[in-house]
Structures are given as structure tokens and as C-alpha cells.
Design a protein around this motif. Structure first.
Motif, PDB file in Angstrom:
ATOM      1  N   GLU A   1       0.828  -1.202   0.000  1.00 34.16           N
ATOM      2  CA  GLU A   1       0.000   0.000   0.000  1.00 34.16           C
ATOM      3  C   GLU A   1       0.861   1.250   0.000  1.00 34.16           C
ATOM      4  O   GLU A   1       1.886   1.306   0.668  1.00 34.16           O
ATOM      5  CB  GLU A   1      -0.927   0.013   1.220  1.00 34.16           C
TER       6      GLU A   1
ATOM      7  N   SER B  17       0.861   5.537   0.584  1.00 36.31           N
ATOM      8  CA  SER B  17       0.093   6.484   1.396  1.00 36.31           C
ATOM      9  C   SER B  17       0.739   7.860   1.369  1.00 36.31           C
ATOM     10  O   SER B  17       1.881   8.021   0.935  1.00 36.31           O
ATOM     11  CB  SER B  17      -0.009   5.992   2.843  1.00 36.31           C
TER      12      SER B  17
ATOM     13  N   LYS C 266     -14.396  10.145   1.509  1.00 37.59           N
ATOM     14  CA  LYS C 266     -15.176   8.903   1.527  1.00 37.59           C
ATOM     15  C   LYS C 266     -16.322   8.967   0.515  1.00 37.59           C
ATOM     16  O   LYS C 266     -16.705   7.957  -0.062  1.00 37.59           O
ATOM     17  CB  LYS C 266     -15.700   8.620   2.929  1.00 37.59           C
TER      18      LYS C 266
ATOM     19  N   LYS D   6     -15.967   7.673  -3.288  1.00 37.55           N
ATOM     20  CA  LYS D   6     -16.133   6.248  -3.610  1.00 37.55           C
ATOM     21  C   LYS D   6     -14.911   5.679  -4.330  1.00 37.55           C
ATOM     22  O   LYS D   6     -15.028   4.873  -5.244  1.00 37.55           O
ATOM     23  CB  LYS D   6     -17.389   6.032  -4.470  1.00 37.55           C
ATOM     24  N   MET D   7     -13.719   6.135  -3.917  1.00 35.81           N
ATOM     25  CA  MET D   7     -12.486   5.563  -4.456  1.00 35.81           C
ATOM     26  C   MET D   7     -12.007   4.471  -3.505  1.00 35.81           C
ATOM     27  O   MET D   7     -12.434   4.422  -2.359  1.00 35.81           O
ATOM     28  CB  MET D   7     -11.406   6.644  -4.569  1.00 35.81           C
ATOM     29  N   LYS D   8     -11.111   3.627  -3.982  1.00 35.05           N
ATOM     30  CA  LYS D   8     -10.573   2.567  -3.126  1.00 35.05           C
ATOM     31  C   LYS D   8      -9.427   3.138  -2.297  1.00 35.05           C
ATOM     32  O   LYS D   8      -8.249   2.932  -2.614  1.00 35.05           O
ATOM     33  CB  LYS D   8     -10.109   1.392  -3.971  1.00 35.05           C
ATOM     34  N   ILE D   9      -9.788   3.866  -1.246  1.00 36.38           N
ATOM     35  CA  ILE D   9      -8.797   4.480  -0.364  1.00 36.38           C
ATOM     36  C   ILE D   9      -9.216   4.277   1.084  1.00 36.38           C
ATOM     37  O   ILE D   9     -10.381   4.040   1.380  1.00 36.38           O
ATOM     38  CB  ILE D   9      -8.645   6.008  -0.633  1.00 36.38           C
ATOM     39  N   LYS D  10      -8.225   4.342   1.960  1.00 36.61           N
ATOM     40  CA  LYS D  10      -8.481   4.337   3.401  1.00 36.61           C
ATOM     41  C   LYS D  10      -8.052   5.689   3.935  1.00 36.61           C
ATOM     42  O   LYS D  10      -6.959   6.162   3.620  1.00 36.61           O
ATOM     43  CB  LYS D  10      -7.685   3.234   4.099  1.00 36.61           C
TER      44      LYS D  10
ATOM     45  N   SER E 229      -3.758   3.757  -0.216  1.00 37.31           N
ATOM     46  CA  SER E 229      -4.415   2.988  -1.267  1.00 37.31           C
ATOM     47  C   SER E 229      -3.388   2.061  -1.893  1.00 37.31           C
ATOM     48  O   SER E 229      -2.185   2.296  -1.803  1.00 37.31           O
ATOM     49  CB  SER E 229      -4.982   3.935  -2.329  1.00 37.31           C
TER      50      SER E 229
ATOM     51  N   SER F 253      -3.216   1.659  -5.082  1.00 36.05           N
ATOM     52  CA  SER F 253      -2.877   2.296  -6.356  1.00 36.05           C
ATOM     53  C   SER F 253      -2.330   3.712  -6.152  1.00 36.05           C
ATOM     54  O   SER F 253      -2.991   4.565  -5.559  1.00 36.05           O
ATOM     55  CB  SER F 253      -4.128   2.358  -7.244  1.00 36.05           C
TER      56      SER F 253
ATOM     57  N   THR G 107      -4.553   6.360  -7.841  1.00 31.79           N
ATOM     58  CA  THR G 107      -5.701   6.768  -7.031  1.00 31.79           C
ATOM     59  C   THR G 107      -5.286   7.869  -6.057  1.00 31.79           C
ATOM     60  O   THR G 107      -6.006   8.851  -5.880  1.00 31.79           O
ATOM     61  CB  THR G 107      -6.278   5.564  -6.262  1.00 31.79           C
TER      62      THR G 107
END
Length: 166
Positions: free
Chosen positions: A5, A7, A119, A122-126, A138, A140, A143
Motif C-alpha cells: 500500500e 500512502s 469517503k 467512492k475511491m478505493k482508499i483508506k 491505497s 494504487s 488513485t
């Protein structure tokens, strides 16, 4: 093999040494400018409290002094949004005092607002709130670049920096 990942941190920090340099330059210009030399205006910087104070004979002169300070901050690469100027306060002798808070860290309300916005993308992230900063991670890197691009388009009233990109 598991993907690693990536960050980065969203922070709002100001280099106080650069603020001090800009302050010293503004003080010098204030003493040398012919239109402000005899205006009896003064500026002070409290590095520990992250505050700048302008005392002037009128609101107009205080505005001129703040313009000088802002010009020096810009020259030093500091966003003028990093200083939040309050409303003028009347002090003795008919003088006006304006206090400016220098931003250090992101306040809780802004952190929550940014968190909620990210949030909603709606992306693939924390997204994690860690003290006065946000960590976005993430799988990616593309992203994460999109998230940074999105945040740069928004205005939160404070300058944001993106650090620890890995």
C-alpha cells in the motif's frame, strides 16, 4: 505476492522561520516607507503562540501594514491563508489592533469535512485521522494522485500540504 500500500499525509504546517523572516522584512519596510514611517504603526510576532499583531492609528493603516506582511509572506513561499486575521479591536488612544493566528495543524471540523468528502468520492482508499493530520492510503498510486488533485481543487480556508508520499 501481496501488493504494497502507498500512502501520504494531508497536513497544514507553516515554516515559522520563514514567517519570522517575512516579519523582519515587513518590519524593516514599515520603518523605511515614507507613507508609513510617521504613522506610528507597529507589528509583533509571537513564535510560541503562532500569533502576529498589528497596532495602527486607523483601520486603513492596519490594512496597509497587513498588505506589506502578506507580500513578504508570498515572497517567502507561504500561503497568505496561513494567517487568519481577526476583526479590528479598538485600543487606547484611538488606535486599532488586529491579531492574526498562524495556522499550525488542521482543526477537527476541517479534518472531519475532508474525511467525509474523500469517503464520498467512492475511491478505493483508506482515510485515517491522526491528530491534526489525515493519512490517505491505497494500493494504487494513481488513485492517490487523483485524491491529491481533488484536494487541490477544494478550498478549506487553510493551505494544505501533502507529505510522506510513499
Amino acid at each position: 505476492m501481496a501488493s504494497k500500500e502507498s500512502s501520504f499525509d494531508v497536513v497544514s504546517q507553516v515554516d515559522m522561520q520563514e514567517v519570522d523572516n517575512a516579519f523582519q522584512q515587513a518590519r524593516k519596510e514599515l520603518s523605511q516607507r515614507y507613507d508609513l514611517k510617521d504613522a506610528d504603526a507597529e507589528i509583533e510576532l509571537d513564535k510560541q503562540k503562532h500569533e502576529m499583531t498589528v497596532v495602527a492609528p486607523s483601520d486603513f493603516v492596519a490594512g496597509q501594514v497587513i498588505d506589506i506582511v502578506n507580500a513578504k509572506l508570498i515572497k517567502r513561499g507561504i500561503d497568505v491563508a496561513a494567517v487568519r486575521w481577526g476583526n479590528p479591536i479598538d485600543v487606547s488612544g484611538g488606535r486599532v489592533k488586529k491579531c492574526g493566528d498562524i495556522v499550525s495543524g488542521i482543526d477537527d471540523d476541517t479534518l472531519k469535512k475532508i474525511n467525509k468528502e474523500l469517503k464520498a468520492l467512492k475511491m478505493k482508499i483508506k482515510v485515517q485521522i491522526e491528530g491534526d493530520k489525515l493519512r490517505v492510503s491505497s494500493a494504487s498510486r494513481d488513485t492517490l494522485q487523483d485524491v491529491i488533485a481533488h484536494l487541490k481543487q477544494q478550498d478549506y480556508g487553510i493551505p494544505l500540504q501533502y507529505t510522506n508520499y510513499r
